[in-house]
Design a protein around this motif. Structure first.
Motif, short mmCIF file in Angstrom:
data_model
loop_
_atom_site.label_atom_id
_atom_site.label_comp_id
_atom_site.label_asym_id
_atom_site.label_seq_id
_atom_site.Cartn_x
_atom_site.Cartn_y
_atom_site.Cartn_z
N ARG A 75 1.85 2.04 12.22
CA ARG A 75 0.86 2.69 11.59
C ARG A 75 0.24 1.61 10.50
NH1 ARG A 75 2.32 3.09 6.48
NH2 ARG A 75 4.38 3.52 5.89
N ALA A 76 -1.16 1.97 10.35
CA ALA A 76 -1.82 1.23 9.12
C ALA A 76 -0.98 1.41 7.90
CB ALA A 76 -3.14 1.53 8.80
N ALA A 77 -0.74 0.06 7.36
CA ALA A 77 -0.31 0.00 5.81
C ALA A 77 -1.17 0.90 4.82
CB ALA A 77 -0.19 -1.33 5.36
N THR A 78 -0.86 1.73 3.99
CA THR A 78 -1.23 2.41 2.86
C THR A 78 -0.97 1.64 1.36
OG1 THR A 78 0.43 3.92 2.48
CG2 THR A 78 -1.14 4.39 4.19
N GLN A 79 -1.53 2.11 0.28
CA GLN A 79 -1.47 1.57 -0.91
C GLN A 79 -0.05 1.94 -1.49
OE1 GLN A 79 -4.37 2.77 -3.56
NE2 GLN A 79 -6.13 2.02 -2.35
N ASP A 80 0.79 2.78 -0.77
CA ASP A 80 2.08 3.38 -0.99
C ASP A 80 2.96 2.51 -0.48
OD1 ASP A 80 1.18 5.45 -2.49
OD2 ASP A 80 1.23 6.69 -0.57
N ASP A 81 2.85 1.25 0.20
CA ASP A 81 3.69 0.56 1.02
C ASP A 81 3.91 -0.96 0.33
OD1 ASP A 81 4.34 2.14 3.52
OD2 ASP A 81 2.27 1.52 4.13
N ALA A 123 8.20 -5.26 11.87
CA ALA A 123 7.20 -6.33 12.02
C ALA A 123 6.03 -5.76 11.14
CB ALA A 123 6.78 -6.44 13.58
N VAL A 124 5.07 -6.96 10.71
CA VAL A 124 3.88 -6.81 10.00
C VAL A 124 2.86 -7.42 10.58
CG1 VAL A 124 2.80 -6.81 7.98
CG2 VAL A 124 4.90 -5.90 7.91
N ALA A 125 1.61 -6.79 11.11
CA ALA A 125 0.78 -7.74 11.36
C ALA A 125 -0.90 -7.40 10.98
CB ALA A 125 0.27 -7.29 13.10
N THR A 131 -3.74 -3.88 8.00
CA THR A 131 -2.42 -4.39 8.14
C THR A 131 -1.50 -3.32 9.02
OG1 THR A 131 -2.73 -5.53 5.92
CG2 THR A 131 -0.24 -4.92 6.68
N PHE A 132 -0.93 -3.88 9.83
CA PHE A 132 -0.16 -2.71 10.71
C PHE A 132 1.44 -2.95 10.46
CE2 PHE A 132 -3.89 -3.97 12.93
CZ PHE A 132 -4.51 -2.85 13.13
N VAL A 133 1.89 -1.61 10.35
CA VAL A 133 3.58 -2.13 9.81
C VAL A 133 4.21 -1.30 11.27
CG1 VAL A 133 5.28 -1.22 8.36
CG2 VAL A 133 2.92 -1.93 7.46
N ALA A 134 5.31 -1.93 11.86
CA ALA A 134 5.97 -1.31 12.89
C ALA A 134 7.49 -1.16 12.41
CB ALA A 134 5.90 -2.47 13.98
N PHE A 135 7.75 0.17 12.55
CA PHE A 135 9.16 0.58 12.39
C PHE A 135 9.77 0.84 13.64
CE2 PHE A 135 6.18 2.00 9.12
CZ PHE A 135 6.65 1.89 7.86
N ARG A 159 -2.88 -7.55 -1.30
CA ARG A 159 -3.96 -7.88 -0.68
C ARG A 159 -3.81 -7.33 0.93
NH1 ARG A 159 -4.04 -12.88 -3.45
NH2 ARG A 159 -2.90 -13.95 -1.65
N MET A 160 -2.41 -6.87 1.25
CA MET A 160 -2.17 -6.59 2.58
C MET A 160 -2.33 -4.81 2.66
SD MET A 160 0.88 -8.67 3.89
CE MET A 160 1.24 -9.92 2.87
N THR A 161 -1.92 -4.30 1.44
CA THR A 161 -2.01 -3.05 1.26
C THR A 161 -3.06 -2.19 0.51
OG1 THR A 161 -0.62 -2.89 -0.85
CG2 THR A 161 0.55 -2.70 1.18
N HIS A 162 -3.66 -2.78 -0.32
CA HIS A 162 -5.08 -2.29 -0.99
C HIS A 162 -6.16 -2.96 -0.45
CE1 HIS A 162 -1.59 -1.48 -3.73
NE2 HIS A 162 -2.27 -0.51 -4.22
N ILE A 163 -6.64 -2.38 0.72
CA ILE A 163 -7.79 -3.11 1.57
C ILE A 163 -8.65 -1.94 2.21
CG2 ILE A 163 -6.18 -4.99 2.43
CD1 ILE A 163 -5.72 -3.31 5.00
#
Length: 148
Positions: free
Chosen positions: A17-23, A81-83, A68-72, A57-61
């Motif tokens: 999923r896309a990263a959020t400001q909570d990540d 992973a993070v892309a 920013t994609f976060v893989a769980f 800069r990766m989460t508040h975009i």
């Protein structure tokens, strides 16, 4: 926002999923599990850790220009992973950066994350994507060559 379900060649099932400001804390913890060598390759610096401002800069975009994609791991919920995809101002070219958790290397995660980012770049109308690599990062260069 979208969620993607991906299976790697090793059978690992990912929820992305896309990263959020909570990540911020999630990404901070993740980057403590990246090999120092991989941090150097990812950020092209000798820093041994990823600072709070870099995480921010990766989460508040602006999700339209960058993502920013976060893989769980679907099995245990851990981040594997993070892309990142960053578009140029003309929205024609994008830059990609991928990091894989040290315990999950060589499972096809980087390949699948690059495929997802390439698909998302195309969906956004980007004509090309690139990754700036250290010439010492043989694994990433080989992966990118194989993917075209």
């Amino acid at each position: 926002m979208n969620d993607w379900h991906i299976a790697t060649r090793s059978g690992l099932k990912l929820n992305v999923r896309a990263a959020t400001q909570d990540d911020d804390a999630v990404l901070s913890d993740f980057f403590h599990h990246i090999r120092v060598e991989d941090l150097r390759f990812r950020f092209l610096s000798s820093a041994k850790e990823v600072g709070a401002e870099q995480i921010r800069r990766m989460t508040h975009i602006d999700h339209k220009a960058n993502e920013t994609f976060v893989a769980f791991n679907e099995e245990d919920g851990g981040v594997v992973a993070v892309a990142a995809l960053a578009s140029d101002a003309a929205k024609e070219k994008g830059e990609v950066a991928i990091s894989v958790h040290a315990d999950h290397r060589n499972q096809g995660i980087g390949w699948e994350m690059l495929a997802l980012v390439a698909d998302q770049a195309a969906a956004r109308g980007l004509k090309t994507i690139e990754s700036i690599e250290s010439r010492d990062n043989y694994d990433a260069i080989e992966l990118e060559r194989n993917m075209g």
